[in-house]
Design an enzyme around this catalytic site. Structure first.
Site, PDB file in Angstrom:
ATOM      1  N   THR A 181       0.835  -1.204   0.000  1.00 50.95           N
ATOM      2  CA  THR A 181       0.000   0.000   0.000  1.00 50.95           C
ATOM      3  C   THR A 181       0.869   1.253   0.000  1.00 50.95           C
ATOM      4  O   THR A 181       1.938   1.295   0.611  1.00 50.95           O
ATOM      5  CB  THR A 181      -0.932   0.020   1.226  1.00 50.95           C
ATOM      6  OG1 THR A 181      -0.146  -0.064   2.419  1.00 50.95           O
ATOM      7  CG2 THR A 181      -1.888  -1.151   1.190  1.00 50.95           C
ATOM      8  N   ASP A 227      -5.563  -2.669  12.160  1.00 47.45           N
ATOM      9  CA  ASP A 227      -7.016  -2.585  12.007  1.00 47.45           C
ATOM     10  C   ASP A 227      -7.421  -1.652  10.866  1.00 47.45           C
ATOM     11  O   ASP A 227      -8.435  -1.875  10.203  1.00 47.45           O
ATOM     12  CB  ASP A 227      -7.651  -2.121  13.318  1.00 47.45           C
ATOM     13  CG  ASP A 227      -7.531  -3.178  14.410  1.00 47.45           C
ATOM     14  OD1 ASP A 227      -7.765  -4.365  14.100  1.00 47.45           O
ATOM     15  OD2 ASP A 227      -7.217  -2.823  15.558  1.00 47.45           O
ATOM     16  N   GLY A 228      -6.620  -0.614  10.612  1.00 45.08           N
ATOM     17  CA  GLY A 228      -6.923   0.310   9.524  1.00 45.08           C
ATOM     18  C   GLY A 228      -6.785  -0.350   8.163  1.00 45.08           C
ATOM     19  O   GLY A 228      -7.622  -0.165   7.280  1.00 45.08           O
ATOM     20  N   THR A 229      -5.719  -1.133   7.999  1.00 46.32           N
ATOM     21  CA  THR A 229      -5.527  -1.875   6.754  1.00 46.32           C
ATOM     22  C   THR A 229      -6.648  -2.879   6.562  1.00 46.32           C
ATOM     23  O   THR A 229      -7.207  -3.012   5.460  1.00 46.32           O
ATOM     24  CB  THR A 229      -4.172  -2.608   6.774  1.00 46.32           C
ATOM     25  OG1 THR A 229      -3.118  -1.660   6.929  1.00 46.32           O
ATOM     26  CG2 THR A 229      -3.957  -3.393   5.493  1.00 46.32           C
ATOM     27  N   ASN A 252      -9.664  -2.720   7.740  1.00 47.58           N
ATOM     28  CA  ASN A 252     -10.888  -1.985   7.402  1.00 47.58           C
ATOM     29  C   ASN A 252     -10.940  -1.656   5.917  1.00 47.58           C
ATOM     30  O   ASN A 252     -11.985  -1.806   5.274  1.00 47.58           O
ATOM     31  CB  ASN A 252     -10.977  -0.702   8.231  1.00 47.58           C
ATOM     32  CG  ASN A 252     -12.140   0.175   7.821  1.00 47.58           C
ATOM     33  OD1 ASN A 252     -12.006   1.074   6.998  1.00 47.58           O
ATOM     34  ND2 ASN A 252     -13.306  -0.100   8.377  1.00 47.58           N
ATOM     35  N   GLU A 253      -9.819  -1.213   5.372  1.00 50.14           N
ATOM     36  CA  GLU A 253      -9.797  -0.882   3.939  1.00 50.14           C
ATOM     37  C   GLU A 253     -10.023  -2.126   3.085  1.00 50.14           C
ATOM     38  O   GLU A 253     -10.760  -2.085   2.088  1.00 50.14           O
ATOM     39  CB  GLU A 253      -8.467  -0.221   3.577  1.00 50.14           C
ATOM     40  CG  GLU A 253      -8.375   1.236   4.005  1.00 50.14           C
ATOM     41  CD  GLU A 253      -7.390   2.020   3.154  1.00 50.14           C
ATOM     42  OE1 GLU A 253      -7.019   1.527   2.066  1.00 50.14           O
ATOM     43  OE2 GLU A 253      -7.001   3.120   3.571  1.00 50.14           O
ATOM     44  N   THR A 260      -0.934  -2.000  15.743  1.00 49.15           N
ATOM     45  CA  THR A 260      -0.707  -1.646  17.141  1.00 49.15           C
ATOM     46  C   THR A 260      -1.650  -2.388  18.070  1.00 49.15           C
ATOM     47  O   THR A 260      -1.220  -2.961  19.075  1.00 49.15           O
ATOM     48  CB  THR A 260      -0.883  -0.124  17.334  1.00 49.15           C
ATOM     49  OG1 THR A 260      -0.056   0.564  16.396  1.00 49.15           O
ATOM     50  CG2 THR A 260      -0.477   0.290  18.748  1.00 49.15           C
ATOM     51  N   ASP A 273     -23.607 -13.351  15.356  1.00 48.93           N
ATOM     52  CA  ASP A 273     -24.943 -13.418  15.962  1.00 48.93           C
ATOM     53  C   ASP A 273     -25.946 -12.472  15.315  1.00 48.93           C
ATOM     54  O   ASP A 273     -27.109 -12.407  15.721  1.00 48.93           O
ATOM     55  CB  ASP A 273     -24.874 -13.144  17.466  1.00 48.93           C
ATOM     56  CG  ASP A 273     -24.336 -11.756  17.803  1.00 48.93           C
ATOM     57  OD1 ASP A 273     -24.007 -10.994  16.866  1.00 48.93           O
ATOM     58  OD2 ASP A 273     -24.234 -11.434  18.999  1.00 48.93           O
ATOM     59  N   GLU A 293     -10.591   4.294  11.972  1.00 50.90           N
ATOM     60  CA  GLU A 293     -10.393   5.258  10.896  1.00 50.90           C
ATOM     61  C   GLU A 293     -11.538   6.268  10.879  1.00 50.90           C
ATOM     62  O   GLU A 293     -12.657   5.953  11.289  1.00 50.90           O
ATOM     63  CB  GLU A 293     -10.332   4.535   9.549  1.00 50.90           C
ATOM     64  CG  GLU A 293      -9.221   3.512   9.442  1.00 50.90           C
ATOM     65  CD  GLU A 293      -7.838   4.125   9.603  1.00 50.90           C
ATOM     66  OE1 GLU A 293      -7.526   5.066   8.861  1.00 50.90           O
ATOM     67  OE2 GLU A 293      -7.074   3.668  10.480  1.00 50.90           O
TER      68      GLU A 293
END
Length: 287
Positions: free
Chosen positions: A24, A51-53, A55-56, A77, A201, A258
């Protein structure tokens, strides 16, 4: 990751997975690359990052009708999603997990404006930390970076008046320090912030923190570390599959750490929308 990439690719190839990779280069690049992989007919997309990667990558895959398997190599992190699902932090174990290709259907969240999230949506002054902490600082000192930035913000912390309409639950209007719409148990490194949450769930676990002072907030944070905060008088908790959140003032929306725009927003569960690779025994450890 760059240093380990040749070994990662070799291990995947030995496991019968023919790969190509994409590094990226900026915001939105992972979503574009993941979407392109879907269009080209890939069977599997692996998100190696935080988590940001993730999410994308989810945003790149989720909008398609035919969606490939999703593998996760947690290298960020906090790695909330990986933490909640026991996906190993050690890259060798994470790759071996991916090679076995055992999947589990996972819910994801949809937000107004064709935005998706896999772990958490929220708003309030504390949720701003995730995108205010410089990436260089996170790389240098990890989770401590959030605490450093947090100390700067608590001096000016204040509640926001929110109106929340939750399907099957009711309507709430009050001053809140923050609202969290959790898909999994782990949020911001707190492994029991939404202890009843389950990514299969069909429900969000919503946690609202009412107006309180700094001493009360610190006390509630210590309870949250042990998963004992939901019975506190300042905390509201309920489950729903859809909700609308509005604010009197400008409140930013956080999606998986994000920036996801500002309120108002409508959030809805997309049941079993992605097939995510997890351990077939359910016994993997994040450590």
């Amino acid at each position: 990751m760059r240093r380990r990439l040749p070994l990662v690719l070799q291990r995947l190839e030995q496991g019968g997975i023919e790969t190509s990779c994409h590094a990226t280069e900026g915001k939105g690049d992972a979503a574009f690359a993941a979407s392109l992989a879907v269009e080209r007919g890939y069977d599997l997309v692996i998100a190696a990052g935080g988590d940001g990667t993730l999410n994308e990558v989810v945003n790149g895959i989720a909008r398609h009708e035919k969606r490939p398997m999703l593998g996760v190599m947690p290298m960020g992190t906090t790695n909330d999603f990986a933490r909640a699902h026991g996906i190993p932090r050690r890259w060798q174990e994470a790759v071996d997990l991916i090679v076995r290709r055992h999947t589990r259907p996972v819910d994801i969240g949809y937000a107004t404006g064709d935005k998706y999230f896999i772990n958490i949506a929220g708003g309030g002054f504390l949720t701003d930390l995730s995108y205010e902490v410089p990436s260089k600082l996170k790389t240098m000192i990890g989770q401590l970076a959030y605490y450093v930035k947090g100390f700067e913000k608590v001096v000016n912390f204040h509640p926001s008046r929110l109106n929340i309409v939750a399907e099957g639950v009711g309507e709430f209007e009050d001053e809140y320090m923050l609202f969290l719409v959790a898909n999994s148990q782990s949020v911001g490194g707190f492994e029991k912030l939404a202890p009843q949450a389950n990514t299969n769930d069909g429900l969000f676990d919503v946690v609202l923190l009412k107006k309180c002072n700094l001493a009360e907030m610190i006390r509630i944070a210590s309870l949250a570390m042990r998963g004992e905060h939901l019975n506190d008088s300042h905390v509201m908790h309920f489950q729903t599959s859809k909700l609308v959140v509005r604010a009197e003032d400008r409140v930013q929306l956080n999606l998986d750490g994000e920036l996801g725009g500002t309120l108002p927003t409508e959030l809805a569960v997309l049941k079993s929308h992605l097939a995510v690779i997890v351990d077939e025994t359910g016994k993997t450890s994040y450590k």
